[in-house]
Enzyme design. Sequence first.
Site, PDB file in Angstrom:
ATOM      1  NE  ARG A  44      51.885  25.480  76.104  1.00 42.20           N
ATOM      2  CZ  ARG A  44      52.494  24.677  76.962  1.00 42.20           C
ATOM      3  NH1 ARG A  44      53.546  25.109  77.647  1.00 42.20           N
ATOM      4  NH2 ARG A  44      52.080  23.431  77.134  1.00 42.20           N
ATOM      5  CG  ASN A  88      54.150  21.494  75.027  1.00 47.85           C
ATOM      6  OD1 ASN A  88      53.267  20.777  74.562  1.00 47.85           O
ATOM      7  ND2 ASN A  88      54.848  21.165  76.088  1.00 47.85           N
ATOM      8  CG  ASN A 115      60.705  23.971  27.264  1.00 44.25           C
ATOM      9  OD1 ASN A 115      60.898  25.184  27.304  1.00 44.25           O
ATOM     10  ND2 ASN A 115      60.547  23.242  28.357  1.00 44.25           N
TER      11      ASN A 115
END
Length: 459
Positions: A16, A228, A386
């Site tokens: 479910r 559920n 960088n």
Amino acid sequence: MTNRYAVILAAGQGTRMKSKLYKVLHPVMGRPMVQHVIDQIKTVELDKLVTIVGFGAEKVAEYIGKDSELVIQEEQLGTGHAVLQAKDLLRDKEGTTIVVCGDTPLITSETYQALFNHHEQTGAKATILTADASDPTGYGRVIRNDRNEVERIVEHKDASEKELSVTEINTGTYCFDNKALFQALQHVSNNNSQGEYYLPDVIEILRKQSEKVTAFLTPVFEETLGVNDRVALAQAEKVMKKRVNEKHMRNGVSIIDPDNTYIQPDVVIEQDAIIHPGCVIKGNTIIKTDAEIGPHSEINNCEIGESTVIKQSVATDSKIGSRVNIGPFAHIRPASEIGDEAKIGNFVEIKKTKLDNQSKVSHLSYIGDAEVGSNVNIGCGTITVNYDGKNKYLTTIEDDAFIGCNSNLIAPVTIGKGSYVAAGSTITKDVPGDSLSIARARQTNKEGYASRIKNRQKD
């Protein structure tokens, strides 16, 4: 003290939920729901904890293998069959066994402790954790006799009109005398429409043997929520969020709008901190006293110092000192360390950088893979360049340096103590201490040239 054991039922697929993720691993406040169950139930000082797994067993083991022994239920043939899988680990032991579902993340350690105490003090062979439901539709009803003893559990679909009026429901959590449990499980049949072995049948078997069966009524129905589907998952999230936020507020934290503030359970916040609406605070974050977070900031696995203010910003896996001002719209990326009384302004990104005390990056800059000393001023639009496409390199800016606006610092490079970098410079070589570095083309003015361009555009 009686020996105590626990069996967590976590073998169901959870169809479910309509999800690729194994049901009990769906997070509630950032933590798998089965982990919530384990964390709470471990506080009752168990002698052994066993989790029954089925679908997705390998994934569950990754999360909880260190906290529980795992037993695989190869076929999902019902809750009674699931508990029976633990027989080799438990059946000959004296003591009390609690059976709880892995999709009930809201039951607290206090409730587990009270259930154990009630069961052991009454000398029952089985105790059902029950709750009073305002709408018991779909729940099994707990039917008591004239002496208020538990007589049986009736499933909703099998209940008479009178039994349907009962509001005391079975939560699916039980305490059993351990030996009695495994003896009774041998007599549970699958003679039902589903062809499964149901754990509640143990209650009826024990009653027929004239054994004592009791119920412990929990005063808080919402604790017993079973997850559920996604609707119930959202309900559990809401309940847990409220619980966490209330804990912080009672400990002296000001949460301006708790309904719109998300704080995960492991976060530590000291008193007199202020959390504004829309904040998401996650992981092992620590927020010190008098800090002010938000609105709409996201903090994950950070340490935030005293009296620091963060506005509309994101910080991850970093350490931020005291009396720091960050934001709005700043991004502190992982492995950064911000010193005391520093300032990170709007639209600034910091990554893997140490920025020492009283240094400032006030706006529109990217500082990555850098070591910045104290009392440094980094002007608007500065970038530490960088990355060369393959490797990352370090930029070092020493104490008291001043970086002018729109500067590019091409790493690896060092800007010496007390040096100045002129605005608009692209620095490719080290700058000695106490120097002024200018790295830009000389300005040339060609008078009258603009008119020539305009005339050419007309032609």
